[in-house]
Design an enzyme around this catalytic site. Structure first.
Site, short mmCIF file in Angstrom:
data_model
loop_
_atom_site.label_atom_id
_atom_site.label_comp_id
_atom_site.label_asym_id
_atom_site.label_seq_id
_atom_site.Cartn_x
_atom_site.Cartn_y
_atom_site.Cartn_z
N ASP A 1 -2.51 10.50 3.79
CA ASP A 1 -3.91 10.13 3.95
C ASP A 1 -4.61 11.11 4.89
O ASP A 1 -4.42 11.05 6.10
CB ASP A 1 -4.03 8.71 4.48
CG ASP A 1 -5.48 8.26 4.62
OD1 ASP A 1 -6.35 8.88 3.96
OD2 ASP A 1 -5.74 7.31 5.37
N GLU B 1 -9.56 3.76 2.30
CA GLU B 1 -9.09 3.88 0.91
C GLU B 1 -8.01 2.89 0.55
O GLU B 1 -7.85 2.52 -0.61
CB GLU B 1 -8.61 5.31 0.65
CG GLU B 1 -7.17 5.62 1.02
CD GLU B 1 -6.84 5.44 2.50
OE1 GLU B 1 -5.70 5.07 2.82
OE2 GLU B 1 -7.73 5.66 3.36
N ARG C 1 -7.65 -0.25 1.08
CA ARG C 1 -8.14 -1.53 0.52
C ARG C 1 -8.60 -1.37 -0.93
O ARG C 1 -8.57 -2.32 -1.69
CB ARG C 1 -9.25 -2.07 1.41
CG ARG C 1 -10.48 -1.20 1.50
CD ARG C 1 -11.29 -1.47 2.75
NE ARG C 1 -10.57 -1.05 3.95
CZ ARG C 1 -11.05 -1.17 5.20
NH1 ARG C 1 -12.24 -1.72 5.39
NH2 ARG C 1 -10.36 -0.77 6.24
N ASP D 1 1.64 6.27 5.72
CA ASP D 1 0.62 5.39 5.15
C ASP D 1 1.11 4.68 3.89
O ASP D 1 0.35 3.94 3.26
CB ASP D 1 -0.66 6.17 4.86
CG ASP D 1 -1.91 5.32 5.00
OD1 ASP D 1 -1.83 4.27 5.67
OD2 ASP D 1 -2.95 5.68 4.45
N ASP E 1 -12.16 7.09 4.14
CA ASP E 1 -10.93 6.83 4.89
C ASP E 1 -10.57 5.35 4.88
O ASP E 1 -9.52 4.96 5.39
CB ASP E 1 -11.06 7.32 6.33
CG ASP E 1 -9.72 7.41 7.05
OD1 ASP E 1 -8.69 7.51 6.36
OD2 ASP E 1 -9.71 7.37 8.30
N LYS F 1 -10.06 12.72 8.64
CA LYS F 1 -9.51 12.30 9.93
C LYS F 1 -9.48 13.50 10.88
O LYS F 1 -9.51 14.65 10.46
CB LYS F 1 -8.07 11.79 9.75
CG LYS F 1 -7.93 10.51 8.96
CD LYS F 1 -6.46 10.14 8.85
CE LYS F 1 -6.24 8.88 8.03
NZ LYS F 1 -6.74 7.68 8.72
N LYS G 1 0.84 -1.21 0.00
CA LYS G 1 0.00 0.00 0.00
C LYS G 1 0.87 1.25 0.00
O LYS G 1 1.72 1.43 0.86
CB LYS G 1 -0.92 0.00 1.22
CG LYS G 1 -1.75 1.27 1.39
CD LYS G 1 -2.53 1.24 2.71
CE LYS G 1 -3.17 2.59 3.01
NZ LYS G 1 -3.84 2.60 4.33
#
Length: 507
Positions: free
Chosen positions: A281, A360, A362, A299, A358, A288, A276
């Protein structure tokens, strides 16, 4: 600066040492005067006096620094407690504890003395090569900390010259090659982890998806690897709906990075490593909270782990095939950003209802798995800072895992044991899959708070197309609030060594 690591005493005349490291156990100190000295009679007496007074107990990782005052050809001796019956993790931790004292002393030319009992324990247990590798990793990784970006830039402290020096009669000449091979592996593994840490620590205004692709291209060029960098237009042609949706809210467009390592062209088996790569993010429209958001530069820790592993794999040249896939995007809120309620068509053709922007990671990983499969991957491992829920379940002590194949998970787990990186398997009951069913599409991208690590992992696993697959959630282990052992504050580079062990050492 390049550190020189060697085994045995070198023959240079008038060799000047800044420090000596000596591992010492409680049992050794309890023996009192022994036939074999620890280091030197007067210094040994001082150490035993500290032990008798309870000032040095030789507990695991406990350190005592003694100035030699001319009694030994080094300015200081660093005694580090360790437990007999050595393990690789114990040696890494002991070496890391010593390394931190070396930094305090600014000692760059060092001998690490190997007691006869430690050598015998290592030979009978984990093996000489693995012991040498663990010691090398512990020394180097404990010193590799985040380098701040300042106007007055200071150099990161690094060792210059380290020798592992055997004591006693157990150091047979036949062991030398095993020590040297282990040191060489430790140096390579440490370089892979350092790369991952440095990438993860880069600020988000520096490491955009395009810049991450640039670093991947530099790595591929250095090691003569084939690389594809798929831009937003090519991604649209290939219908990468997850990647494009996550990246559409940012001025910095997404990329899909694919690196091919072909170590066995005659084999039909190919590992797919998917990392990933969300370079920052914000959570997107499902924003967030502000507190701690600066840590979302991490991230892309999964992408960094895959790149670090590929670097080591390319150096070791195992006879296996690997496809490394890094879906990378920046998740930002804007007038163009994807929204809760949107329905996306993924690269696989499956549709996904977005219930939380959030969630995202996956989405990009789903397209990453499909990309790996379309290029020939036959077994899949994805690495991702996926969920805050894994922190609730496991803290920062272990990486969470979800799988559809116990045999593959055992390979991954065994690799993690050798690397000293804990992984804990979570259940993948069919009931959890019901939580990500959607009334509007094939799937929804969040199953709610309960079992969040599992449902997030199972969402990704839906796109494995039935191939053996393991998901590793490193949200709790890829970034630390304070240092521990050989892992510094900030990016840890976790899973680099596990992935290398998995690929290089086929059981």
């Amino acid at each position: 600066m390049t550190v020189r690591f060697t085994y045995g005493v070198r023959s240079e005349a008038n060799q000047s040492l800044d420090a000596i490291i000596r591992f010492v156990s409680r049992e050794e100190l309890e023996q009192g005067e022994a036939d074999q000295p620890i280091v030197q009679p007067q210094i040994d007496e001082a150490l035993r006096s500290l032990f008798a007074k309870g000032l040095f107990k030789a507990d695991a990782e406990q350190v005592k620094v003694i100035a030699t005052l001319g009694l030994y050809p080094a300015a200081h001796i660093i005694f580090v407690g360790y437990e007999q019956g050595v393990t690789a993790t114990g040696l890494r931790l002991a070496a890391a504890a010593a390394a931190k004292s070396l930094k305090q002393l600014q000692a760059q030319s060092v001998h690490l003395l190997l007691p006869e009992l430690l050598i015998k324990d290592a030979a009978a247990g984990l093996g000489i090569e693995h012991a040498a590798q663990a010691l090398t990793e512990g020394l180097l990784l404990a010193l590799h900390v985040r380098q701040p970006l300042k106007r007055e830039q200071s150099e990161r402290f690094e060792l210059k010259d380290v020798a592992l020096v055997p004591q006693g009669d157990a150091a047979a000449a036949s062991d030398a090659s095993a020590w040297e091979h282990g040191i060489a592996k430790g140096l390579l593994y440490a370089e892979g982890v350092k790369l991952a840490r440095d990438l993860t620590n880069l600020p988000g205004n520096d490491l955009t998806p395009e810049r991450l692709a640039y670093h991947a291209e530099e790595l591929a060029r250095e090691h003569d690897l084939e690389i594809e960098v798929i831009d937003e237009w090519s991604a649209a042609d290939q219908r990468m709906g997850g990647l494009l949706a996550v990246g559409q809210g940012s001025v910095n467009p997404p990329r899909m990075i694919v690196i091919h390592y072909k170590g066995d062209p005659n084999s039909n088996e190919t590992w797919g490593l998917i990392g990933k790569g969300i370079t920052f993010d914000t959570g997107g429209i499902s924003l967030k909270r502000a507190e701690g958001m600066q840590e979302m530069i991490s991230d892309m820790g999964g992408a960094a782990a895959v790149l670090g592993a590929i670097r080591v794999i390319a150096e070791l040249k195992p006879a296996v095939n690997v496809i490394a896939v890094i879906p990378t995007a920046e998740n930002m809120p804007s007038d163009r950003a994807f929204k809760p309620g949107d329905v996306l068509t993924m690269m696989s053709g499956h549709t996904v209802e977005v219930v939380n922007t959030d969630a995202e990671g996956r989405l990009v990983l789903a397209d990453g798995l499909t990309t790996a499969i379309t290029r020939g991957a036959t077994k899949l491992v994805d690495v991702a800072t996926l969920t805050g829920a894994v922190l609730v379940a496991l803290g920062s002590e272990a990486t969470g895992a979800v799988t559809n194949n116990d045999a593959l998970f055992k390979q991954v787990h065994d690799a993690s044991e050798r690397a000293g990186e804990r992984i804990w398997q979570l259940p993948a009951y069919s009931e959890f899959k019901k939580k990500i069913k959607s009334d509007a599409a094939d799937l929804k991208n969040s199953g709610g708070r309960y079992g969040g690590t599992i449902t997030g992992g199972l969402f990704i696993g839906h796109f494995a197309e039935g191939l053996p697959w393991v998901h590793l959630d490193i949200a709790g282990t890829s970034w630390l609030e304070s240092s521990r052992g050989w892992e510094p504050k900030g990016a840890t580079g976790v899973m680099v060594r596990t992935l290398v062990e998995l690929i290089v050492h086929q059981e």
